[in-house]
Design an enzyme around this catalytic site. Structure first.
Site, PDB file in Angstrom:
ATOM      1  N   ASP A 237      16.161 -10.570  31.937  1.00  0.00           N
ATOM      2  CA  ASP A 237      16.415 -10.128  30.569  1.00  0.00           C
ATOM      3  C   ASP A 237      17.794 -10.584  30.096  1.00  0.00           C
ATOM      4  O   ASP A 237      18.790 -10.467  30.835  1.00  0.00           O
ATOM      5  CB  ASP A 237      16.359  -8.588  30.568  1.00  0.00           C
ATOM      6  CG  ASP A 237      16.495  -7.989  29.190  1.00  0.00           C
ATOM      7  OD1 ASP A 237      15.632  -8.254  28.362  1.00  0.00           O
ATOM      8  OD2 ASP A 237      17.485  -7.257  28.956  1.00  0.00           O
ATOM      9  N   GLU A 297      14.996 -15.145  29.820  1.00  0.00           N
ATOM     10  CA  GLU A 297      15.058 -14.953  28.364  1.00  0.00           C
ATOM     11  C   GLU A 297      16.269 -15.739  27.886  1.00  0.00           C
ATOM     12  O   GLU A 297      17.393 -15.246  27.896  1.00  0.00           O
ATOM     13  CB  GLU A 297      15.201 -13.473  28.003  1.00  0.00           C
ATOM     14  CG  GLU A 297      15.043 -13.277  26.511  1.00  0.00           C
ATOM     15  CD  GLU A 297      15.549 -11.958  25.969  1.00  0.00           C
ATOM     16  OE1 GLU A 297      15.274 -11.661  24.805  1.00  0.00           O
ATOM     17  OE2 GLU A 297      16.248 -11.224  26.705  1.00  0.00           O
TER      18      GLU A 297
HETATM   19  C1  GLC Z   1      15.951  -8.309  25.666  1.00  0.00           C
HETATM   20  C2  GLC Z   1      14.631  -7.580  25.573  1.00  0.00           C
HETATM   21  C3  GLC Z   1      14.712  -6.610  24.454  1.00  0.00           C
HETATM   22  C4  GLC Z   1      15.811  -5.618  24.751  1.00  0.00           C
HETATM   23  C5  GLC Z   1      17.130  -6.332  25.011  1.00  0.00           C
HETATM   24  C6  GLC Z   1      18.143  -5.425  25.639  1.00  0.00           C
HETATM   25  O1  GLC Z   1      16.207  -9.054  24.534  1.00  0.00           O
HETATM   26  O2  GLC Z   1      13.589  -8.504  25.430  1.00  0.00           O
HETATM   27  O3  GLC Z   1      13.487  -5.940  24.247  1.00  0.00           O
HETATM   28  O4  GLC Z   1      15.967  -4.740  23.682  1.00  0.00           O
HETATM   29  O5  GLC Z   1      16.968  -7.397  25.923  1.00  0.00           O
HETATM   30  O6  GLC Z   1      17.827  -5.190  26.975  1.00  0.00           O
END
Ligand code: GLC
Length: 570
Positions: A237, A297
C-alpha cells in the site's frame, strides 16, 4: 457479406503492421521458479482478483463481509478463472480508513473472523490452486497500534523513533507546510510529549519512520510471518509515501485549493524519495526466499518512473500497478494505444488495472449510459488480452456500477465526509457484491454496511451465470482463452492499424501462433481491414466476438463497442 461470428470459421488475413519486438523482460531472481519454457513465473500467467472484504460476502449476517464469506465463494472464483486473490486489509483495525489503519499486522480483525478462518481460507484456496495475496500497509500504522501507543507515551520510549516526531516551528505552528493527502496539516501535536507526529493520510494513521532500521526489520518480519502461513505475496500500500525529506523542506505550493480547502501542494519532499527503492529491495529479498510476488500501489507519472519500481535487474516489485492505464478516462483508441505501447516497452512485466477500491468502476467511467454492458465487455476484451498480468476488481465481471452516496449523511468514507460535496469519497466503488436479485443482492441477510445498488436486480452473479450473453459469460470465456491460448499467455504485443482512431487492434504472437484482437472504441459500426501476411499469418479462425461483430475475408466488422478475437496461423 457480413457473417455472424458462429458462421465464421476461416478468416484469411492479410495484415500489415510494423513488427514490434516487445521486450519481454522478466529477468528475475533465481529463487523464483519458472512455470514455462519462456522463464515465466506463476504470477505472469495468473489472473488476480481484488476482494474488498467488507463488501464481498457476509457469512455471519452482520452486514459486513468476512473471510468465511470469501471461502464460500472460492468455487465461483475458480469457475470464473481467478488464480490469485488480493484481499484488502483484514487485520485488526479501528477501521477509520476501513482497514488501512492496522493495529496488529499479525492477526485478523474479529469483524472478518479469526486466524483459524484465515488458515481455512488459505487451505481451501490452495486446494483450488488459488494464491492469496495480502494487502500490506507499509507507510503507516493505526494510532492504536502498540508501537504507536508506546511511541507517544514519552520522548524516551522504546518505540519513539519508530514514527516521525518533530518540534513545532513555534507555539501552535506545525514543523512545516506539508499537508495530508486526506486534508489538513500532515502534522498533529501530541500534548503528552509536546511534539508533532507526521501523517501523510488521516491523523489516525501515523507514518512509520522507515529510516529506523528496527522499523524495516519489524516490517520485513511481518511478511515472513505471513509467508510462513502460506500467503503468496503482498500488495504494498502507498509505497510512494514511505519516506519524506529529513530536513523537512517545505513543499512547493501551486495556485488554488483542493476539495479539502488546502492549497495545491507539489508533494516533492513527501513522495517518491529515492530511499523507497532501497526499502523495496529489502522486501523483495525476503519475498524471493518464499517465491512470492510483490504488487505495488505505485502512482507513476511515466514509464521512467515505472521502471524505477521494477528495479535494476528487476530486483524490486514484480508487479508495480500501472495506474497510467486508469488515467485514460475516456474510450479512445489513440490514447489506449499510446499507453499500452509505453507500458509494453517498460523494463518489467506489465500489470493492468481498470478500477479498484479507490478508483471509480470502469462500467460507468467508460459507459455512455446506453451501451454500458457492451463497454464492460470491450474493456474486458482489452485488459484481459494484453501481455501482462490483469488485476480484476470484484464486480467488474458482472458489470457493477459506481454508486456514490447522494447525501452527505450517508457517506461512510471519511474523505467524502471532509471533502463533500467536491469529494464524495470512495463508497461508490465499494458497494456489496451483487450475488443475486434477492434483498441486499444476496450479500447478507442483514442491512449491509453500504447499500446495495438497485442494479443488483439486473446485474448479479446468479442471473448472469445463466445468460450466455452476460458480461459475466464474456469474462469467463475470455479468461478461459487466456489460460489456454499460448499466444495470449506468452506472445509479444504488436499494435495494428495505428492511425485508426476508432478501433484499437493488436496482434499477440508467439512462435507460429498469433491472436488478433480488434476493439471498437466508438459508438458506431466500424469496418477494418487487416493484412497480416508480412507477419507470416495466412489464415484466421474465429475465437470470440460480441453481438453482431463478424469477419469476412480480411475485413472485420465491429458493432458499436464490439470486440472480435481471432486465432491466426501460418
Ligand atoms: C492506499 C489505499 C487507500 C488508503 C490509503 C491509505 O491508497 O488504496 O484505500 O486509503 O492507501 O492507506
Amino acid at each position: 457479406m457480413l457473417m455472424s461470428p458462429k458462421s465464421i470459421r476461416v478468416l484469411h488475413c492479410a495484415l500489415c503492421l510494423t513488427v514490434f519486438l516487445a521486450a519481454c523482460s522478466n529477468k528475475s531472481s533465481t529463487a523464483n521458479k519458472a512455470v514455462d519454457a519462456e522463464g515465466h513465473q506463476w504470477w505472469q500467467h495468473a489472473v488476480f482478483y481484488e476482494i474488498y472484504p467488507r463488501s464481498f460476502a457476509d457469512s455471519n449476517n452482520d452486514g459486513v463481509g468476512d473471510l468465511n464469506g470469501i471461502a464460500s465463494k472460492l468455487d465461483y472464483l475458480k469457475d470464473l478463472g481467478v488464480d490469485a486473490i488480493w484481499i484488502s486489509p483484514c487485520f485488526p483495525s479501528p477501521q477509520v480508513d476501513f482497514g488501512y489503519d492496522v493495529s496488529d499486522y499479525e492477526n485478523i480483525d474479529p469483524m472478518y473472523g479469526t486466524l483459524a478462518d484465515f488458515d481455512n481460507l488459505s487451505s481451501e484456496a490452495r486446494k483450488r490452486g488459488i494464491h492469496i495475496i495480502l494487502d500490506f500497509v507499509v507507510n503507516h500504522t493505526s494510532d492504536q497500534h502498540k508501537w504507536f501507543l508506546d511511541s507517544k507515551s514519552s520522548r524516551s520510549a522504546e518505540h519513539r523513533d519508530w514514527y516521525v516526531w518533530r518540534d513545532g516551528k513555534g507555539p501552535g505552528q506545525p514543523p512545516n507546510n506539508w499537508t495530508s493527502t486526506f486534508g489538513g496539516s500532515a502534522w498533529q501535536l501530541d500534548p503528552t510529549t509536546n511534539q508533532y507526529f507526521y501523517h501523510y493520510f488521516y491523523v489516525q494513521q501515523p507514518d512509520l519512520n522507515w529510516r529506523n532500521p528496527a522499523v524495516k526489520e519489524a516490517m520485513f518480519d511481518v511478511t515472513r510471518w505471513w509467508y510462513k502461513r502460506g500467503v503468496s505475496g503482498f500488495r504494498l500500500d502507498a509505497v510512494d509515501t514511505l519516506y519524506e525529506d529529513p530536513n523537512l523542506t517545505d513543499n512547493p505550493i501551486r495556485p488554488g485549493t483542493n476539495a479539502f480547502g488546502d492549497p495545491f501542494e507539489e508533494k516533492k519532499y513527501t513522495t517518491k524519495l529515492p530511499e523507497v527503492h532501497e526499502a523495496l529491495r529489502g522486501l523483495r529479498k525476503v519475498t524471493d526466499e518464499y517465491n512470492g510476488v510483490l504488487i505495488g500501489e505505485t502512482w507513476t507519472a511515466d514509464i521512467a518512473e515505472l521502471n524505477l519500481y521494477y528495479g535494476q535487474g528487476n530486483n524490486e516489485l514484480q508487479l508495480p500497478m500501472d495506474f497510467l492505464f486508469t488515467t485514460v478516462n475516456r474510450l479512445s483508441a489513440t490514447e489506449f494505444r499510446k499507453q499500452i505501447s509505453a507500458v509494453d516497452s517498460a523494463s518489467g512485466w506489465p500489470t493492468f488495472v481498470i478500477s479498484n477500491h479507490d478508483i471509480a468502476r470502469s462500467y460507468d467511467r467508460y459507459g455512455d449510459g446506453q451501451h454500458n454492458d457492451q463497454v464492460a465487455k470491450l474493456m474486458a476484451g482489452l485488459y484481459l488480452t494484453l501481455r501482462g498480468t490483469p488485476i480484476l476488481y470484484y464486480g467488474e465481471e458482472i458489470g457493477m456500477k459506481t454508486t456514490p452516496p447522494t447525501r452527505k449523511e450517508d457517506v461512510k468514507d471519511p474523505i467524502g465526509q471532509t471533502g463533500w460535496p467536491k469529494e464524495k469519497g470512495r463508497d461508490g466503488e465499494r458497494t456489496p457484491m451483487q450475488w443475486d436479485s434477492s434483498d441486499n443482492g444476496g450479500f447478507s441477510k442483514a442491512a449491509p454496511w453500504l447499500p446495495v445498488p438497485d442494479t443488483a436486480r439486473t446485474h448479479n452473479v446468479a442471473d448472469e451465470l445463466k445468460d450466455p450473453n452476460s458480461v459475466f459469460s464474456f469474462y469467463k470465456k475470455l479468461l478461459s482463452l487466456r489460460h489456454t491460448n499460448r499466444a495470449l499467455m506468452d506472445g509479444n504485443y504488436t499494435p495494428l492499424n495505428e492511425s485508426d482512431q476508432n478501433v484499437l487492434s493488436y496482434l499477440r504472437a508467439y512462435k507460429d501462433q498469433g491472436v488478433l484482437v480488434a476493439l471498437n472504441m466508438s459508438g458506431t459500426e466500424q469496418k477494418v481491414t487487416f493484412d497480416l501476411r508480412k507477419q507470416g499469418f495466412s489464415s484466421a479462425q474465429f475465437l470470440l466476438a460480441t453481438g453482431q461483430s463478424s469477419a469476412s475475408g480480411s475485413v472485420v466488422t465491429l458493432e458499436p463497442y464490439g470486440v472480435l478475437i481471432a486465432q491466426l496461423s501460418k
